[in-house]
Design a protein around this motif. Structure first.
Motif, mmCIF file in Angstrom:
data_model
loop_
_atom_site.group_PDB
_atom_site.id
_atom_site.type_symbol
_atom_site.label_atom_id
_atom_site.label_comp_id
_atom_site.label_asym_id
_atom_site.label_seq_id
_atom_site.Cartn_x
_atom_site.Cartn_y
_atom_site.Cartn_z
ATOM 1 N N TYR A 7 0.876 -1.173 0.000
ATOM 2 C CA TYR A 7 0.000 0.000 0.000
ATOM 3 C C TYR A 7 0.908 1.216 0.000
ATOM 4 O O TYR A 7 1.481 1.586 1.016
ATOM 5 N N VAL A 9 1.021 5.106 -0.586
ATOM 6 C CA VAL A 9 -0.027 6.121 -0.543
ATOM 7 C C VAL A 9 0.512 7.433 0.006
ATOM 8 O O VAL A 9 1.450 7.441 0.811
ATOM 9 N N LEU A 112 -1.231 -1.746 -4.168
ATOM 10 C CA LEU A 112 -2.607 -1.441 -3.792
ATOM 11 C C LEU A 112 -2.751 0.069 -3.921
ATOM 12 O O LEU A 112 -2.203 0.833 -3.123
ATOM 13 N N ALA A 119 -8.054 -0.827 1.186
ATOM 14 C CA ALA A 119 -6.868 -1.016 2.033
ATOM 15 C C ALA A 119 -7.275 -1.603 3.384
ATOM 16 O O ALA A 119 -6.608 -2.506 3.899
ATOM 17 N N CYS A 122 -8.089 -5.298 2.865
ATOM 18 C CA CYS A 122 -6.857 -6.081 2.684
ATOM 19 C C CYS A 122 -6.118 -6.231 4.010
ATOM 20 O O CYS A 122 -5.612 -7.308 4.329
ATOM 21 N N PHE A 123 -6.087 -5.167 4.776
ATOM 22 C CA PHE A 123 -5.432 -5.197 6.083
ATOM 23 C C PHE A 123 -6.141 -6.190 7.005
ATOM 24 O O PHE A 123 -5.504 -7.031 7.647
ATOM 25 N N LEU A 128 -2.031 -7.457 3.476
ATOM 26 C CA LEU A 128 -1.112 -6.342 3.294
ATOM 27 C C LEU A 128 0.256 -6.682 3.875
ATOM 28 O O LEU A 128 0.369 -7.081 5.031
ATOM 29 N N LEU A 131 3.639 -1.140 3.872
ATOM 30 C CA LEU A 131 2.961 0.155 3.851
ATOM 31 C C LEU A 131 4.031 1.207 3.610
ATOM 32 O O LEU A 131 4.987 1.310 4.375
ATOM 33 N N PHE A 147 -7.001 3.987 6.217
ATOM 34 C CA PHE A 147 -7.614 2.670 6.414
ATOM 35 C C PHE A 147 -9.017 2.864 6.967
ATOM 36 O O PHE A 147 -9.213 3.658 7.878
#
Length: 184
Positions: A7, A9, A112, A119, A122-123, A128, A131, A147
């Motif tokens: 992820y 981001v 992702l 997210a 997935c977490f 995941l 990050l 999240f």
């Protein structure tokens, strides 16, 4: 072999990835010309992308070409879109099924893209692996959180970088729920 789900981001300092209406215009105002904060190196190191329908629609509303050329992208949705950019496919499936499909195609490092809801799912599902968050020197006060789940999990800092723009990038490994499963 299980693919690595990352992820990657950008978030405001108060943890939001977009305004309440989904706009990310605040990111444009704080971008520094000539400094991509490692984006191109990251993009070159991934094999494929996975995103939700809301992120896809937001990207399609932007002017210009598809921003993720030369990488396959799987969009998770209940309602497929008829006109897709090259390399983009849509499926109604779980994130786990999507990762299995991407792995079967030989993709091992999956990005992702956006979407606090996906997210969070997935977490919560334990999918995941990493990050990478670029904390932007901006406070939104409200918006879409990084999240959408309230689950707790420990992270291990892998790398931290700071940029003259004020951006601080933190790269974490998501630790397994069972501490005995941690690989040192």
């Amino acid at each position: 072999m299980k693919p690595t789900l990352i992820y990657y981001v950008a978030a405001s300092l108060d943890g939001y990835i977009a305004r309440p209406d989904g706009r990310v215009d605040w990111l444009e105002a704080i971008q520094t010309p000539g400094d991509d904060h490692g984006y191109h190196a990251f993009y070159d190191g991934i094999d494929a992308l996975m995103m939700g329908r809301m992120t896809f629609d937001a990207l399609m509303d932007c002017e210009g070409p598809w921003p993720y050329p030369n990488k396959p992208c799987l969009v998770l949705t209940r309602y497929p879109h008829q006109h897709l950019p090259p390399g983009v496919s849509m499926r109604h499936c779980t994130p786990s099924e999507a990762l299995t499909e991407l792995a079967a195609l030989g993709h091992q490092r999956i990005w992702l893209v956006g979407g606090g809801s996906l997210a969070g799912n997935c977490f919560a599902a334990g999918l995941l692996d990493e990050l990478v968050v670029s904390l932007e020197p901006y406070l939104l006060g409200a918006g879409i959180p990084m999240f959408s789940s309230g689950l707790e999990r420990s992270l291990r800092l892998h790398e931290q970088r700071s940029f003259s723009s004020g951006v601080v990038q933190l790269h974490y490994q998501v630790l397994p729920e069972n501490p005995a499963d941690v690989v040192l």
